[in-house]
Design an enzyme around this catalytic site. Structure first.
Site, PDB file in Angstrom:
ATOM      1  N   ASP A 106       0.925  -0.874   0.398  1.00 29.98           N
ATOM      2  CA  ASP A 106       0.315  -0.321   0.109  1.00 29.98           C
ATOM      3  C   ASP A 106       0.511   1.552  -0.053  1.00 29.98           C
ATOM      4  O   ASP A 106       1.839   1.090   0.701  1.00 29.98           O
ATOM      5  CB  ASP A 106      -1.002  -0.176   1.135  1.00 29.98           C
ATOM      6  CG  ASP A 106      -1.957  -0.979   1.189  1.00 29.98           C
ATOM      7  OD1 ASP A 106      -1.990  -1.295   0.490  1.00 29.98           O
ATOM      8  OD2 ASP A 106      -2.343  -1.822   2.488  1.00 29.98           O
TER       9      ASP A 106
HETATM   10  N1  URA Z   1      -1.219  -6.057   4.051  1.00 30.69           N
HETATM   11  C1  URA Z   1      -1.672  -4.452   3.781  1.00 30.69           C
HETATM   12  O1  URA Z   1      -2.630  -4.171   4.200  1.00 30.69           O
HETATM   13  N2  URA Z   1      -1.405  -4.008   3.563  1.00 30.69           N
HETATM   14  C2  URA Z   1       0.112  -4.215   2.219  1.00 30.69           C
HETATM   15  O2  URA Z   1       0.870  -3.016   2.096  1.00 30.69           O
HETATM   16  C3  URA Z   1       0.527  -5.278   2.551  1.00 30.69           C
HETATM   17  C4  URA Z   1      -0.123  -6.282   3.459  1.00 30.69           C
END
Ligand code: URA
Length: 241
Positions: A106
């Site tokens: 993310d």
């Molecule tokens: N899980 C999440 O919620 N975000 C990420 O970036 C990776 C795994």
């Protein structure tokens, strides 16, 4: 052994356009096995022939594998109209055409992103059937109860989605931010997976960092935003199940 046109070799290995590769050839800057070559269509045997540009040998790499320590605010994509991407922030020396992130973090997640131009390799790492573990450090707002620990261990149903078991380990409380730190290992890569797992228990994620893919840990000498090429032994570790 690959057989490749010389202009294609130059553009892929030097990250220049085919037009610039042809210009380089016309300027007589290129030798193959010590002899000047000006024709872009020259057929190169990548295992045997030594190509030099302005007297400097150019090593042939069919594919490239890069470890990036992703900072916050950068998106795991090849192009984006609003934000900088993990490809945009690579140093020029590592950039070449066809690079993409093998798996996404993310925008506000930090840590290890693997970037490559080898689609088959990326597919192997990402394929849900291979269950390559991904290790994260997560800071959450409150302590996880023993019942909740059980849910992570057993696998949890969120909406109509069944999440595979995850390994959770308590690392400690941060007295300053008043958050609780855990190591979590997941074997899937679902959208917002970790945030959704904790979120389903009413325990928001405050910080999230990926620290390993499979058996390959994030190189802690890389500052956020820095990247390096993987070594042979890094690649072997990545392939080890
Ligand atoms: N899980 C999440 O919620 N975000 C990420 O970036 C990776 C795994």
């Amino acid at each position: 052994m690959a057989i490749l046109r010389l202009d294609k070799f130059l553009s892929s290995q030097l990250n220049i356009s085919r037009t610039d590769a042809k210009k380089l050839l016309r300027q007589k800057g290129v030798t193959v096995n010590g002899k000047s070559v000006v024709k872009g269509e020259f057929q190169l045997q990548t295992d045997n022939d030594v190509v030099s540009v302005n007297g400097k040998a150019v090593e042939y790499k069919e594919y490239i594998y890069i470890m990036l320590n992703k900072p916050k605010g950068v998106v795991s994509a090849t192009e984006d109209s609003d934000d900088a991407t993990v490809i945009d922030i690579l140093p020029e020396s590592l950039k070449r055409s066809g690079l993409f992130p093998a798996g996404r973090l993310d925008k506000n997640t930090t840590g290890f992103v693997l970037i490559t131009d080898n689609g088959a390799f990326a597919h192997d790492i990402l394929s849900p059937s291979h269950h390559v573990p991904k290790t994260y450090i997560v800071d959450v707002e409150r302590e996880v109860s023993s019942d909740e620990f059980g849910l992570f261990e057993k696998g949890m149903l969120i909406g109509d989605e069944l999440f595979k078991p995850a390994k959770l380990k308590f690392l400690g409380k941060n007295e300053v931010s008043n958050t609780f730190r855990y190591e979590i290992i997941i074997v899937e890569g679902r959208y917002h997976q970790i945030k959704r797992m904790f979120g389903s228990m009413g325990n928001p994620v405050v910080e999230l960092e990926r620290i390993a893919i499979g058996k390959l840990p994030l190189d802690r000498s890389l500052l956020p935003g820095e990247a390096r090429e993987l070594t042979e032994s890094d690649i072997d570790l990545l392939k080890t199940r």
